[in-house]
Write a protein that holds these residues in place. Structure first.
Motif: not given
Length: 116
Positions: A12-31, A52-57
């Motif tokens: 689990f990775i703590p992230v502030k904004d789940i949608e922004k984090a999803r977009d950033w990581y997916c871009d990084l991974l080419g997904e 890997i689970v991004l979690d804003s909670k």
């Protein structure tokens, strides 16, 4: 028989904004940044095991990774380093011992890429 498996199911990775984090990581991974955000705070990155689970909670400024707890694999550390530079990722180290480097995600989590 031990009921605890010798496998890691998810990190689990703590992230502030789940949608922004999803977009950033997916871009990084080419997904593609698509799929569900269960319960409004989780996103499972499309990866091979472990997940890997991004979690804003669970996000808090003092909860971000200050040391890498895992690394992303690469077969070419030089190409991976140049790729991260081209994406303007905050690189924290140069390539160390010809083998690995660290970087930060937009939330300040310290992560690593290593040639394996």
């Amino acid at each position: 028989m031990n009921p605890i498996s010798k496998q890691v199911g998810a990190i689990f990775i703590p992230v502030k904004d789940i949608e922004k984090a999803r977009d950033w990581y997916c871009d990084l991974l080419g997904e593609a940044a698509e799929g569900e955000i269960p319960f409004g705070h989780l996103y499972i990155l499309p990866m091979e095991s472990p997940r890997i689970v991004l979690d804003s909670k669970i996000y808090a400024a003092d909860a971000v990774y200050k040391v890498p707890s895992f690394h992303f694999n690469t077969k070419n550390i030089q190409a991976a380093y140049q790729f991260m530079k081209s994406k303007n990722v905050e690189l924290m180290t140069e390539i160390q011992h010809g083998h690995w480097f660290t970087f930060k995600d937009p939330d300040g989590n310290l992560l690593m890429v290593a040639e394996c």
